[in-house]
Every structure is written in structure tokens, then in C-alpha cells.
Motif scaffolding. Structure first.
Motif, PDB file in Angstrom:
ATOM      1  N   GLN A  86       7.997 -58.086   4.859  1.00  0.00           N
ATOM      2  CA  GLN A  86       7.338 -57.431   3.731  1.00  0.00           C
ATOM      3  C   GLN A  86       8.106 -56.161   3.374  1.00  0.00           C
ATOM      4  O   GLN A  86       8.482 -55.386   4.239  1.00  0.00           O
ATOM      5  CB  GLN A  86       5.912 -57.060   4.131  1.00  0.00           C
ATOM      6  CG  GLN A  86       5.200 -56.170   3.144  1.00  0.00           C
ATOM      7  CD  GLN A  86       3.914 -55.594   3.722  1.00  0.00           C
ATOM      8  OE1 GLN A  86       3.844 -55.268   4.901  1.00  0.00           O
ATOM      9  NE2 GLN A  86       2.911 -55.470   2.895  1.00  0.00           N
ATOM     10  N   VAL A 119       7.489 -52.667   1.353  1.00  0.00           N
ATOM     11  CA  VAL A 119       6.277 -51.955   0.944  1.00  0.00           C
ATOM     12  C   VAL A 119       6.535 -50.463   0.775  1.00  0.00           C
ATOM     13  O   VAL A 119       7.365 -49.876   1.477  1.00  0.00           O
ATOM     14  CB  VAL A 119       5.133 -52.198   1.965  1.00  0.00           C
ATOM     15  CG1 VAL A 119       5.488 -51.660   3.339  1.00  0.00           C
ATOM     16  CG2 VAL A 119       3.804 -51.637   1.486  1.00  0.00           C
ATOM     17  N   SER A 141       3.670 -53.930  -2.566  1.00  0.00           N
ATOM     18  CA  SER A 141       4.554 -54.666  -1.675  1.00  0.00           C
ATOM     19  C   SER A 141       5.050 -55.961  -2.301  1.00  0.00           C
ATOM     20  O   SER A 141       4.549 -56.423  -3.326  1.00  0.00           O
ATOM     21  CB  SER A 141       3.825 -54.970  -0.370  1.00  0.00           C
ATOM     22  OG  SER A 141       2.728 -55.837  -0.597  1.00  0.00           O
TER      23      SER A 141
END
Length: 137
Positions: free
Chosen positions: A114, A116, A130
């Protein structure tokens, strides 16, 4: 900034065991851990990800320390909004800063893939913008 969907919601738990008791034992949510105190599920209807996030882990994610800074309001929840791609995360960070919002940290890639950026909302929620590649497949 173009938000595509809410990618996750997590309660911030100063006492993770007590919170897990409510969400797992009482409410019956199918939360599991992959080791450690973070319990989550991608199987709670109505959300792509729901978790019980220990405050110490939220502090580590935002500030690189296990203690939440005393001068920053302690959050109770985290909400993450997903954008189309990694470049859009940086664009969102730039847009947030231009609008006068203070970021908790700049855009970065987490070990699970991810990307973010996070800020603390006026209500005291951690808000993440994200891109989670697996949620776009």
C-alpha cells in the motif's frame, strides 16, 4: 483528487484486547491476525477492510515510535480512501498541503504494498489517502 472508494476502516485501540473482545467475541466479526496485535478482515460486509489497530502501531505508522505524541490528539478511528494509482497519492498529498492540512507523514509505500499519506482530521480521525494495488485487481 479523485477518490475511488473507501478502502478500509479501523478503530484505534488503546487497549487492543478489550476492543477485540467487543468486535470478535460480542459482535462476532471474523477478525484474524497474521501475528501480532492487529486483527482485521476483508470479509465484513460493506467494507473492503475492517481492523482493530493498536494505538502503538498507529503511532509507529505515523511517527515511527510506539508512543503517540502527547501534543497530538489521540485518534479513535482510521478511514482510508483509495485513489487510482501511486502517482495520485502524491497528488493528493500536494493538494492537502496546498489546502492547509498538516500531514502526519509524506506518501510512502508500506511493506504490504500500500502507498499511503495520512493526516489527522479536525474530528481527530486518521485519514489516509492510499493506493492498494490488490484492491484494484
Amino acid at each position: 483528487m479523485e477518490i475511488e472508494f473507501v478502502s478500509g476502516v479501523a478503530v484505534i485501540a488503546p487497549d487492543p484486547a478489550r476492543s477485540r473482545s467487543l468486535y470478535i467475541d460480542t459482535l462476532g466479526l471474523p477478525l484474524t491476525s497474521e501475528g501480532g496485535d492487529y486483527f482485521h478482515s476483508e470479509q465484513v460486509p460493506g467494507t473492503r477492510h475492517f481492523g482493530v489497530w493498536p494505538l502503538s502501531q498507529a503511532a509507529q505508522a505515523c511517527f515511527g515510535t510506539d508512543e503517540w505524541p502527547a501534543q497530538v490528539a489521540v485518534p479513535q478511528v482510521s478511514v482510508e480512501f483509495d485513489v487510482a494509482d501511486v502517482a495520485s497519492v502524491q497528488g493528493a498529498a500536494d493538494e492537502l498541503e496546498a489546502a492547509g492540512h498538516e500531514l502526519l507523514h509524506p506518501p510512502r509505500q508500506e511493506p504490504w504494498g500500500q502507498t499511503v499519506v495520512r493526516l489527522l482530521s479536525p474530528e481527530g480521525a486518521i485519514v489516509g489517502i492510499s493506493h492498494v494495488p490488490s484492491m484494484h485487481e
